[in-house]
Design a protein around this motif. Structure first.
Motif, PDB file in Angstrom:
ATOM      1  N   ARG A 181       0.824  -1.202   0.000  1.00 40.71           N
ATOM      2  CA  ARG A 181       0.000   0.000   0.000  1.00 40.71           C
ATOM      3  C   ARG A 181       0.861   1.257   0.000  1.00 40.71           C
ATOM      4  O   ARG A 181       2.032   1.216   0.354  1.00 40.71           O
ATOM      5  CB  ARG A 181      -0.933  -0.035   1.207  1.00 40.71           C
ATOM      6  N   ASN A 183       2.853   4.435   0.954  1.00 39.47           N
ATOM      7  CA  ASN A 183       3.505   4.902   2.171  1.00 39.47           C
ATOM      8  C   ASN A 183       4.112   3.802   3.039  1.00 39.47           C
ATOM      9  O   ASN A 183       4.544   4.057   4.152  1.00 39.47           O
ATOM     10  CB  ASN A 183       2.506   5.715   3.013  1.00 39.47           C
ATOM     11  N   VAL A 184       4.113   2.591   2.558  1.00 41.06           N
ATOM     12  CA  VAL A 184       4.617   1.487   3.379  1.00 41.06           C
ATOM     13  C   VAL A 184       6.154   1.453   3.402  1.00 41.06           C
ATOM     14  O   VAL A 184       6.759   0.858   4.299  1.00 41.06           O
ATOM     15  CB  VAL A 184       4.014   0.152   2.878  1.00 41.06           C
ATOM     16  N   LYS A 186       8.114   1.450   0.076  1.00 41.62           N
ATOM     17  CA  LYS A 186       8.627   0.818  -1.147  1.00 41.62           C
ATOM     18  C   LYS A 186       9.790   1.614  -1.745  1.00 41.62           C
ATOM     19  O   LYS A 186      10.842   1.048  -2.050  1.00 41.62           O
ATOM     20  CB  LYS A 186       7.492   0.663  -2.189  1.00 41.62           C
ATOM     21  N   SER A 188      11.632   3.707  -0.242  1.00 41.67           N
ATOM     22  CA  SER A 188      12.749   3.719   0.715  1.00 41.67           C
ATOM     23  C   SER A 188      13.588   2.467   0.587  1.00 41.67           C
ATOM     24  O   SER A 188      14.820   2.533   0.594  1.00 41.67           O
ATOM     25  CB  SER A 188      12.214   3.833   2.149  1.00 41.67           C
ATOM     26  N   ALA A 229       6.424   2.133  -6.722  1.00 34.59           N
ATOM     27  CA  ALA A 229       6.291   3.245  -5.777  1.00 34.59           C
ATOM     28  C   ALA A 229       6.014   4.564  -6.483  1.00 34.59           C
ATOM     29  O   ALA A 229       6.070   4.663  -7.702  1.00 34.59           O
ATOM     30  CB  ALA A 229       7.558   3.356  -4.947  1.00 34.59           C
ATOM     31  N   GLY A 230       5.727   5.559  -5.681  1.00 31.15           N
ATOM     32  CA  GLY A 230       5.671   6.924  -6.182  1.00 31.15           C
ATOM     33  C   GLY A 230       4.457   7.256  -7.008  1.00 31.15           C
ATOM     34  O   GLY A 230       4.520   7.997  -7.982  1.00 31.15           O
ATOM     35  N   LEU A 231       3.311   6.739  -6.646  1.00 31.31           N
ATOM     36  CA  LEU A 231       2.122   7.014  -7.449  1.00 31.31           C
ATOM     37  C   LEU A 231       1.258   8.099  -6.843  1.00 31.31           C
ATOM     38  O   LEU A 231       0.316   8.572  -7.442  1.00 31.31           O
ATOM     39  CB  LEU A 231       1.281   5.738  -7.565  1.00 31.31           C
ATOM     40  N   LYS A 293       8.928  -0.825   8.966  1.00 32.08           N
ATOM     41  CA  LYS A 293       8.777   0.156  10.055  1.00 32.08           C
ATOM     42  C   LYS A 293       8.769  -0.549  11.409  1.00 32.08           C
ATOM     43  O   LYS A 293       8.080  -0.147  12.340  1.00 32.08           O
ATOM     44  CB  LYS A 293       7.495   1.013   9.858  1.00 32.08           C
ATOM     45  N   ASP A 295      10.917  -0.515  13.514  1.00 28.97           N
ATOM     46  CA  ASP A 295      11.448   0.379  14.555  1.00 28.97           C
ATOM     47  C   ASP A 295      10.351   1.075  15.353  1.00 28.97           C
ATOM     48  O   ASP A 295      10.554   1.503  16.477  1.00 28.97           O
ATOM     49  CB  ASP A 295      12.371   1.425  13.908  1.00 28.97           C
ATOM     50  N   LEU A 296       9.156   1.173  14.764  1.00 24.95           N
ATOM     51  CA  LEU A 296       8.082   1.899  15.439  1.00 24.95           C
ATOM     52  C   LEU A 296       7.295   1.018  16.421  1.00 24.95           C
ATOM     53  O   LEU A 296       6.382   1.487  17.090  1.00 24.95           O
ATOM     54  CB  LEU A 296       7.102   2.487  14.409  1.00 24.95           C
ATOM     55  N   SER A 327      13.460  -2.589   9.240  1.00 27.60           N
ATOM     56  CA  SER A 327      13.365  -1.151   9.376  1.00 27.60           C
ATOM     57  C   SER A 327      14.272  -0.561   8.309  1.00 27.60           C
ATOM     58  O   SER A 327      15.492  -0.621   8.436  1.00 27.60           O
ATOM     59  CB  SER A 327      13.816  -0.682  10.754  1.00 27.60           C
ATOM     60  N   VAL A 328      13.654  -0.079   7.264  1.00 33.36           N
ATOM     61  CA  VAL A 328      14.462   0.501   6.200  1.00 33.36           C
ATOM     62  C   VAL A 328      15.154   1.739   6.748  1.00 33.36           C
ATOM     63  O   VAL A 328      16.320   2.012   6.444  1.00 33.36           O
ATOM     64  CB  VAL A 328      13.590   0.835   4.971  1.00 33.36           C
ATOM     65  N   LEU A 329      14.428   2.465   7.601  1.00 32.71           N
ATOM     66  CA  LEU A 329      14.968   3.686   8.196  1.00 32.71           C
ATOM     67  C   LEU A 329      16.273   3.400   8.932  1.00 32.71           C
ATOM     68  O   LEU A 329      17.248   4.137   8.817  1.00 32.71           O
ATOM     69  CB  LEU A 329      13.933   4.257   9.171  1.00 32.71           C
TER      70      LEU A 329
END
Ligand SMILES: Nc1nc2c(ncn2[C@@H]2O[C@H](COP(=O)(O)OP(=O)(O)OP(=O)(O)O)[C@@H](O)[C@H]2O)c(=O)[nH]1
Ligand SMILES: Nc1nc2c(ncn2[C@@H]2O[C@H](COP(=O)(O)OP(=O)(O)OP(=O)(O)O)[C@@H](O)[C@H]2O)c(=O)[nH]1
Length: 433
Positions: A181, A183-184, A186, A188, A229-231, A293, A295-296, A327-329
């Motif tokens: 979906r 903002n998941v 992708k 990143s 991504a980026g739609l 995510k 990490d959250l 965690s991609v971040l």
């Protein structure tokens, strides 16, 4: 290449009914999956050896009156961009409305094949009423009754003529689609993998609007990433983000060998994710689930187990799927995703020699034979893997019609326990011999 048939039209003309009609041959399979009865607006369909995906735009339109006309207009634009063929549904009982006219104007400007489907023609006396729709200026009209199904065959005979032939493989590198979906994460994860090299990567084949193929060749890995991504920037209406990403996802998924389905750890697995999962499963793609995510999330020693169990419950019965927590971040386990995808790619391509298959499976069957029906016993004689891109097995026996679902599942589980097929859908057939 994927063939997508998009159903557009204003509310209440019968889009959902037509959608159900077109996808109903698959219903028995779809119904096997628990927990996904609502929110399903796309499915696979077949007509004379052509397989295609049908997308019902209706379900995506917001209820509030002020956004819906904008939403419908946008959907038509998206359909023009992304679909192979558009079915423009109108209603014989109401005739042409203003909104029909508006949609027709957009479709005339687009460059995609459009079929004017005049619905609710339940009896022949209404056929003459339908001629009014020629004035939409979109050429031939197809009268049908979605309720009874009459007329759908004639329509599909014409629709399939517009399908693209399967192109030659652009190369034989593994293809992994990153889907999920909005903002998941992708973009990143792709950036984390490709880094600055992304800039020198050029889209391969087709138009720039197609899903982007990125060649990854580092650290001994060589594969193609298909990026969806980026739609978000393209649409103003919230509901259409979902619709847009669905169209792109279907395309990416059909091109891929392995689908990397990203899920947001905070939001958990939602119906849209489950739909994508089942679509990948039905298309016999390898699947890796990535919970991003991470990490959250507040964690203790049980958190991973609890998450895994929840996910497996939701995607059942196909639960033999790897789940990676990233965690991609924080750059955690990003490369693990690729390792796991490679493994699934291997598993999906795995070939078990006939001798090995029989050596392992026949004793298992001996110990747990199919239950007898009306005093008749099924005797399974030998097993062979059928050549193909995905794992398929034929079990030759005397009375294949007596094998019921639970035994199919038993056999599949045994194949999975004894050989490595994690992440790969398996097909099992019982054949007369
Ligand atoms: N008589 C008749 N009624 C139909 C036919 N197809 C659909 N309907 C009816 O038309 C109504 C609307 O059908 P839907 O399929 O929900 O229409 P839709 O275009 O998907 O509507 P939205 O979801 O609002 O966009 C329902 O009451 C259907 O039963 C048909 O072929 N004949
Ligand atoms: N906390 C946290 N945030 C993340 C992580 N991965 C991505 N994000 C953030 O989530 C947001 C969305 O990430 P994107 O990579 O743009 O998501 P996308 O899936 O490509 O989104 P679309 O382009 O809309 O499809 C950004 O603000 C990222 O920084 C993660 O592992 N942890």
């Amino acid at each position: 290449m994927s063939n997508i048939v998009a159903i557009v039209g204003r509310p209440n003309v019968g889009k959902s009914t037509l959608y159900n009609r077109l996808t109903e041959s698959r219903k028995a399979i779809v119904d096997d999956f628990s927990g996904v009865t609502r929110d399903r607006h796309y499915g696979t369909s077949e007509w004379t050896d052509h397989q295609f995906t049908v997308v019902d735009t209706g379900g995506y339109v917001a209820n509030s009156a002020d956004v819906f006309e904008t939403a419908i207009r946008e959907q038509v634009m998206i359909a023009i961009e992304e679909a192979t063929v558009i079915l423009f549904v109108v209603d014989v009982t109401t005739g042409i409305t203003d909104l029909d006219d508006e949609i027709a104007t957009l479709l005339r400007k687009g460059n995609k094949p459009v079929f004017v489907v005049v619905n609710k023609v339940d009896n022949t006396s209404q056929v003459s009423d339908a001629t009014e729709f020629y004035s939409l200026g979109l050429g031939e009209i197809y009268t049908l009754s979605s309720m009874t199904g009459s007329g759908t065959g004639e329509l599909l005979d014409e629709v399939v003529k517009h399908f693209e032939d399967v192109p030659l493989e652009e190369n034989n590198r593994p293809k992994y689609a990153i889907v999920g979906r909005p903002n998941v994460g992708k973009s990143s994860i792709i950036n984390a993998l490709i880094g600055k090299e992304r800039n020198i990567v050029t889209p391969i084949a087709g138009t720039t609007r197609d899903s982007i193929h990125i060649h990854y060749n580092q650290y001994g890995h060589d594969f193609m990433l298909i990026d969806t991504a980026g739609l978000r920037k393209k649409t103003k209406v919230k509901e259409n983000i979902e619709f847009y990403s669905v169209m792109r996802t279907i395309k990416a998924l059909e091109e891929a060998d392995v689908v990397i389905l990203m899920i947001d750890a905070v939001e958990g697995i939602e119906s849209q994710d489950i739909n994508i999962f089942h679509l990948a499963e039905k298309n016999k793609k390898g699947i890796v689930i990535v919970v991003n995510k991470w990490d959250l999330i507040e964690k203790n020693s049980k958190t991973v187990k609890v998450f895994e169990e929840q996910i497996r419950q939701k995607v059942a019965p196909f639960t033999d799927v790897p789940i990676v927590f990233t965690s991609v971040l924080e750059k955690q386990r990003v490369l693990k995703v690729i390792d796991v995808a490679n493994k699934v790619y291997e598993n999906r391509a795995r070939k078990i020699p006939t001798s090995k298959l029989n050596e392992v499976m026949l004793p298992i069957i001996e110990n747990y034979p199919p239950p007898s029906i009306k005093g008749k016993y099924v005797k399974i004689k030998y097993i062979t893997q059928i050549a193909g891109a995905t794992p398929m097995f034929a079990f030759f026996c005397n009375l294949p019609q007596y094998i019921k679902d639970p035994y199919y599942r038993f056999i599949e589980n045994q194949l999975r326990e004894n050989f490595e097929f994690t992440g790969a859908p398996i097909q099992v057939w019982f054949r007369q011999k």
